[in-house]
Design an enzyme around this catalytic site. Structure first.
Site, PDB file in Angstrom:
ATOM      1  N   HIS A 103      23.236  -2.059  15.654  1.00  0.00           N
ATOM      2  CA  HIS A 103      22.374  -2.456  16.771  1.00  0.00           C
ATOM      3  C   HIS A 103      22.503  -3.926  17.148  1.00  0.00           C
ATOM      4  O   HIS A 103      21.685  -4.444  17.903  1.00  0.00           O
ATOM      5  CB  HIS A 103      20.915  -2.060  16.518  1.00  0.00           C
ATOM      6  N   LYS A 160       7.173   1.843  23.735  1.00  0.00           N
ATOM      7  CA  LYS A 160       8.257   2.688  24.262  1.00  0.00           C
ATOM      8  C   LYS A 160       7.750   3.997  24.864  1.00  0.00           C
ATOM      9  O   LYS A 160       8.304   4.459  25.862  1.00  0.00           O
ATOM     10  CB  LYS A 160       9.298   2.964  23.169  1.00  0.00           C
ATOM     11  N   ARG A 168      13.382 -10.326  29.161  1.00  0.00           N
ATOM     12  CA  ARG A 168      13.802 -11.693  28.824  1.00  0.00           C
ATOM     13  C   ARG A 168      15.198 -11.929  29.390  1.00  0.00           C
ATOM     14  O   ARG A 168      15.834 -10.983  29.867  1.00  0.00           O
ATOM     15  CB  ARG A 168      13.883 -11.837  27.293  1.00  0.00           C
TER      16      ARG A 168
HETATM   17  C1  MV4 Z   1      19.418   7.108  21.725  1.00  0.00           C
HETATM   18  C2  MV4 Z   1      20.711   7.497  21.330  1.00  0.00           C
HETATM   19  C3  MV4 Z   1      21.097   8.792  21.569  1.00  0.00           C
HETATM   20  N1  MV4 Z   1      20.250   9.660  22.165  1.00  0.00           N
HETATM   21  N2  MV4 Z   1      18.619   8.001  22.329  1.00  0.00           N
HETATM   22  C4  MV4 Z   1      19.460   2.824  19.610  1.00  0.00           C
HETATM   23  C5  MV4 Z   1      18.545   1.668  19.761  1.00  0.00           C
HETATM   24  C6  MV4 Z   1      17.443   2.142  20.621  1.00  0.00           C
HETATM   25  N3  MV4 Z   1      17.013   1.123  21.504  1.00  0.00           N
HETATM   26  C7  MV4 Z   1      17.978   3.340  21.309  1.00  0.00           C
HETATM   27  N4  MV4 Z   1      19.138   3.761  20.615  1.00  0.00           N
HETATM   28  C8  MV4 Z   1      19.713   4.963  20.856  1.00  0.00           C
HETATM   29  N5  MV4 Z   1      18.958   5.877  21.504  1.00  0.00           N
HETATM   30  C9  MV4 Z   1      19.028   9.238  22.529  1.00  0.00           C
HETATM   31  N6  MV4 Z   1      18.203  10.111  23.076  1.00  0.00           N
HETATM   32  C10 MV4 Z   1      21.521   6.559  20.697  1.00  0.00           C
HETATM   33  C11 MV4 Z   1      21.022   5.284  20.454  1.00  0.00           C
HETATM   34  C12 MV4 Z   1      21.928   4.375  19.817  1.00  0.00           C
HETATM   35  C13 MV4 Z   1      22.412   3.249  20.484  1.00  0.00           C
HETATM   36  C14 MV4 Z   1      22.009   2.909  21.769  1.00  0.00           C
HETATM   37  C15 MV4 Z   1      22.488   1.787  22.400  1.00  0.00           C
HETATM   38  C16 MV4 Z   1      23.405   0.969  21.747  1.00  0.00           C
HETATM   39  C17 MV4 Z   1      23.815   1.270  20.487  1.00  0.00           C
HETATM   40  C18 MV4 Z   1      23.332   2.403  19.830  1.00  0.00           C
HETATM   41  C19 MV4 Z   1      23.774   2.710  18.549  1.00  0.00           C
HETATM   42  C20 MV4 Z   1      23.294   3.810  17.910  1.00  0.00           C
HETATM   43  C21 MV4 Z   1      22.366   4.639  18.540  1.00  0.00           C
END
Ligand code: MV4
Length: 499
Positions: free
Chosen positions: A235, A116, A291
């Site tokens: 998630h 990442k 994917r």
């Molecule tokens: C974030 C965010 C808020 N701010 N980044 C969750 C999984 C990971 N792939 C990235 N995620 C997040 N990153 C910043 N800077 C909130 C999340 C996040 C989230 C993102 C997409 C779909 C669902 C989520 C649920 C909780 C937190």
């Protein structure tokens, strides 16, 4: 075009790929574990080979066995589906080293997007907007404190090797940063064998919007618009739709161009998805999924483009025959993931044999499933049994069409997520399209389905009818449930839960 391909997967996605292959005149080879002898993907394939015991580590994850089967049966290519080996660079390389075609991106592209921090750094260099934060992993807690101070609280600590929310910590103030750095690192170490974490500005309640891409090996990289995926629990996405209720055509074009730039930066080939956070008209690259995704059908329905067929055609060296301007969007599509999880019981996995299955149909309804009556649903694999997808002219018509389709659906033998989906389709904020990643935090009532008046009345009526049957036809009472108990607990019985 290939003569024969092997599908290194199971369930609904294996069946989906077999269907695409057959439409292209390509023979499809299935593989299966001991638990999947009678699975639909085995029956639908032209040939099928047993690869090992039920646990994935001894079957669907056995890279060498899969490659050996492909070579011996004369398959020229391997489609990995999603999950399992789909994003393992070493598998992709081994497939290529064996002289076979991997239906998907290069090992290099998967590696570049899998790390990442490396991906963020590459995106920054490619001019792709990312959430403000560090370009590299943090050296220690002192650096975390310094950088977080510069960015401004709240910040989010994330695992460099991560994805999917593991090793993530929200930090609301300076006093919490050291402890959070420690615990995020420990969780990352346990989950990925790598304790590196980095820091980003924390966005509170954005939408999760992703862009679908197709890239051929002749230099054409196109986007197929967005999917709104904000409705997720821990998630795990539960409902997805296309288009998003909020993007303007200009925003769609800007996000699409950003996603194309991201894919080009890693020489991406095949179908891929750029995940973004979107808030107040601003969007940021989050990660790229290298994917085919579970939710690809909503894009297929609004664009009319078969993404899985194109994965195969691209891998066979074909050129995309359409340009960006040729891609148009028609109507609205929604997908509900039908899982063997009990929404009346905190989404606890449910197991059992599928006793009966009535699949919805009619106008604008698509079922991508991996179950048939007689199939045993256990705990070895992902609980997703099928996807119910609808297409209609407008969003609200799609919501009402989904309600109708969910009401037609009967899955007997295991508890499913269907009652949850029915609730969401009636929930006012959802109906208005007011979605963000905190939607289910605001609507906990949707996560613990209680019987409504109609269900209680229906259960009472069924109990009364059964009582009448017994009286007039001398039907023997069943040992498991008594008529008297039905009004209070009949809704808990299998088969009632679906209503
Ligand atoms: C974030 C965010 C808020 N701010 N980044 C969750 C999984 C990971 N792939 C990235 N995620 C997040 N990153 C910043 N800077 C909130 C999340 C996040 C989230 C993102 C997409 C779909 C669902 C989520 C649920 C909780 C937190």
């Amino acid at each position: 075009m290939f003569n024969k391909i092997l599908i290194a997967n199971r369930g609904e996605i294996a069946l989906r790929v077999i269907r695409a292959a057959h439409e292209l005149g390509v023979k499809a080879v299935a593989v299966y574990s001991e638990a999947d002898r009678l699975a639909p993907h085995v029956l639908a394939a032209d040939e099928a080979y047993l690869i090992g015991p039920a646990p994935s580590a001894q079957s669907y994850l056995k890279a060498d066995v899969l490659i050996d089967v492909a070579k011996r049966c004369g398959a020229e290519a391997i489609h990995p589906g999603y999950g399992f080996l789909s994003e393992r660079a070493h598998f992709i390389q081994a497939v290529r080293d064996a002289g076979l075609v991997f239906i998907g991106p290069s090992a290099e592209a998967v590696t570049a997007m899998g790390d990442k921090t490396a991906a963020r750094a590459r995106m920054i260099d490619a001019g792709v907007p990312v959430v403000p934060g560090t370009k590299e992993a943090l050296a220690d807690a002192a650096e975390a404190r310094r950088v977080a101070g510069e960015i401004g609280y709240p910040v989010l600590l994330k695992a460099a090797a991560g994805g999917g929310g593991k090793g993530m910590r929200i930090v609301r103030g300076e006093d919490e940063i050291e402890k959070a750095f420690e615990s995020a690192g420990n969780e990352a170490q346990a989950a990925f064998g790598d304790r590196s974490v980095y820091v980003e500005k924390y966005l509170d309640g954005p939408r999760h919007i992703e862009i679908q891409l197709l890239a051929d090996r002749h230099g054409n990289t196109l986007h197929l618009g967005e999917r709104e995926c904000s409705i997720q629990r821990r998630h795990q996405k539960l409902i997805e739709e296309a288009p998003s209720a909020v993007l303007t055509p200009d925003e769609r074009a800007a996000m699409g161009a950003m996603a194309v730039a991201a894919a080009r930066a890693v020489n991406y080939e095949g179908a891929g998805t750029v995940e973004c956070l979107y808030q107040n008209g601003e969007f940021y690259f989050l990660e790229m999924n290298t994917r085919i995704q579970v939710e690809h059908p909503v894009t297929e329905l609004v664009t009319g483009i078969d993404l899985v067929q194109w994965q195969i055609r691209i891998a066979a060296g074909e050129k995309l025959p359409f340009a960006q301007d040729d891609i148009t969007f028609t109507g609205h599509a929604i997908e509900c993931r039908i899982t063997s999880e009990d929404p009346a019981n905190s989404f606890l996995p449910s197991t059992g044999r599928i006793q009966n299955l009535l699949i919805p149909s009619g106008p604008g309804v698509r079922w991508d499933g991996g179950i048939t009556p007689g199939v045993e649903v256990g705990l070895f694999y992902d609980p997703m049994l099928a996807k119910l997808i609808v297409h209609a002219p407008t969003r609200i018509e799609a919501v009402d069409r989904m309600k109708r389709a969910l009401a037609e659906l009967r899955v007997e033998g295991v508890d499913t997520s269907v009652p949850f989906h029915l609730r969401v389709m009636d929930e006012p904020e959802f109906r208005e399209g007011r979605l963000d990643i905190k939607y289910l935090d605001r609507h906990e009532e949707l996560l613990s389905v209680q019987p409504d008046e109609d269900t209680i009345r229906a259960a009472a009526l069924a109990a009364a009818l059964l009582e009448e049957e017994r009286r007039t036809h001398r039907v023997m009472p069943r040992a498991t449930s008594t008529a008297a108990a039905a009004p209070a607990s009949g809704w808990r019985q299998r088969g009632w839960k679906n209503r």
